[in-house]
Design a protein around this motif. Structure first.
Motif, short mmCIF file in Angstrom:
data_model
loop_
_atom_site.label_atom_id
_atom_site.label_comp_id
_atom_site.label_asym_id
_atom_site.label_seq_id
_atom_site.Cartn_x
_atom_site.Cartn_y
_atom_site.Cartn_z
N GLY A 45 0.83 -1.19 0.00
CA GLY A 45 0.00 0.00 0.00
C GLY A 45 0.86 1.24 0.00
O GLY A 45 1.76 1.38 0.83
N TYR A 46 0.61 2.13 -0.92
CA TYR A 46 1.43 3.33 -1.07
C TYR A 46 0.61 4.50 -1.56
O TYR A 46 -0.56 4.36 -1.95
CB TYR A 46 2.59 3.06 -2.05
N ALA A 47 1.22 5.66 -1.54
CA ALA A 47 0.68 6.86 -2.17
C ALA A 47 1.76 7.39 -3.10
O ALA A 47 2.95 7.28 -2.81
CB ALA A 47 0.32 7.92 -1.13
N GLU A 48 1.36 7.94 -4.20
CA GLU A 48 2.32 8.37 -5.22
C GLU A 48 3.26 9.45 -4.73
O GLU A 48 4.38 9.56 -5.19
CB GLU A 48 1.57 8.80 -6.48
N TRP A 49 2.86 10.25 -3.79
CA TRP A 49 3.67 11.35 -3.26
C TRP A 49 4.59 10.92 -2.11
O TRP A 49 5.40 11.69 -1.63
CB TRP A 49 2.78 12.49 -2.78
N CYS A 50 4.46 9.70 -1.65
CA CYS A 50 5.11 9.22 -0.43
C CYS A 50 6.60 8.96 -0.64
O CYS A 50 7.00 8.09 -1.41
CB CYS A 50 4.41 7.94 0.03
N THR A 51 7.43 9.72 0.08
CA THR A 51 8.88 9.56 -0.06
C THR A 51 9.37 8.25 0.56
O THR A 51 10.32 7.66 0.05
CB THR A 51 9.64 10.74 0.58
N PHE A 52 8.75 7.77 1.63
CA PHE A 52 9.17 6.50 2.21
C PHE A 52 8.73 5.31 1.35
O PHE A 52 9.37 4.25 1.38
CB PHE A 52 8.69 6.36 3.66
N CYS A 53 7.68 5.49 0.56
CA CYS A 53 7.29 4.46 -0.41
C CYS A 53 8.38 4.36 -1.49
O CYS A 53 8.79 3.26 -1.87
CB CYS A 53 5.95 4.80 -1.04
N LEU A 54 8.83 5.51 -1.96
CA LEU A 54 9.89 5.55 -2.96
C LEU A 54 11.18 4.96 -2.39
O LEU A 54 11.86 4.18 -3.06
CB LEU A 54 10.12 7.00 -3.41
N LYS A 55 11.49 5.27 -1.14
CA LYS A 55 12.68 4.73 -0.48
C LYS A 55 12.58 3.20 -0.39
O LYS A 55 13.56 2.49 -0.61
CB LYS A 55 12.81 5.35 0.91
N THR A 56 11.39 2.68 -0.11
CA THR A 56 11.17 1.23 -0.07
C THR A 56 11.45 0.62 -1.44
O THR A 56 12.11 -0.41 -1.55
CB THR A 56 9.74 0.91 0.38
N ARG A 57 10.96 1.27 -2.48
CA ARG A 57 11.17 0.77 -3.84
C ARG A 57 12.65 0.79 -4.23
O ARG A 57 13.12 -0.10 -4.93
CB ARG A 57 10.37 1.61 -4.84
N LYS A 58 13.37 1.81 -3.80
CA LYS A 58 14.78 1.96 -4.19
C LYS A 58 15.73 1.14 -3.32
O LYS A 58 16.74 0.64 -3.81
CB LYS A 58 15.19 3.43 -4.13
N GLU A 59 15.44 1.03 -2.03
CA GLU A 59 16.40 0.42 -1.11
C GLU A 59 16.00 -0.96 -0.60
O GLU A 59 16.87 -1.80 -0.39
CB GLU A 59 16.62 1.35 0.09
N THR A 60 14.72 -1.19 -0.36
CA THR A 60 14.31 -2.43 0.27
C THR A 60 13.96 -3.51 -0.75
O THR A 60 14.49 -4.63 -0.68
CB THR A 60 13.13 -2.18 1.22
#
Length: 172
Positions: free
Chosen positions: A54-69
């Protein structure tokens, strides 16, 4: 002149926001996302669980999850072994089908009580909610968490016990 500058700023902000949103959903993470409807069919056939991100398009921690985790090799191995990955944009009106019911993604997010981003839902092969973990999770914790739920160890012990028994020493 001031109104033109304001209009230009707003236009650039809207364009940048939509480019950022596309980058979130379309971003390469090391595996392919599939629809929830397809995931439920595959889960029923294979016995795998569904990982619903579950994410929101503006969410920086969602992006961090996609890039790092997500791209971490341990995380990728766990997802491959135990899960079928699905994305849920909590603010989207795109149609999604869950347990035979079609609705906008934001309605499913509301049903699941998604209130913070990101959130990681674990569904069993029948589409029933096992549990959820909110927030950004470092790969050295996320890999074991995926294994913990995926292997059904959650039925017999706490995550803390599981993590201590399976600690790889990473992240210390």
């Amino acid at each position: 002149m001031r109104s033109r500058s304001l209009l230009l700023f707003i236009s650039l902000f809207v364009i940048q926001s939509s480019l950022f949103a596309q980058a979130q959903r379309e971003m390469e993470v090391g595996f392919n996302w599939i629809s929830l409807e397809e995931a439920q069919v595959e889960a029923a056939e294979t016995g795998k669980k569904i990982l619903l991100f579950g994410y929101a398009e503006w969410c920086t921690f969602c992006l961090k999850t996609r890039k790092e985790t997500f791209p971490d090799s341990t995380v990728l191995a766990s997802i491959s072994e135990y899960y079928i990955p699905v994305q849920l944009d909590a603010e989207s009106d795109r149609e999604i089908t869950y347990n035979g019911n079609t609705m906008p993604e934001y309605e499913l997010a509301r049903y699941l009580r998604l209130s913070s981003y990101p959130i990681h839902y674990f569904l069993d092969s029948d589409g029933e909610l096992i549990g959820a973990q909110p927030g950004f999770i470092e790969p050295f914790v996320y890999g074991p968490l995926l294994n913990y739920v995926g292997s059904d160890a959650y039925k017999d012990q706490s995550f803390e016990e599981y993590f201590d028994e399976n600690d790889t020493g990473e992240g210390n």
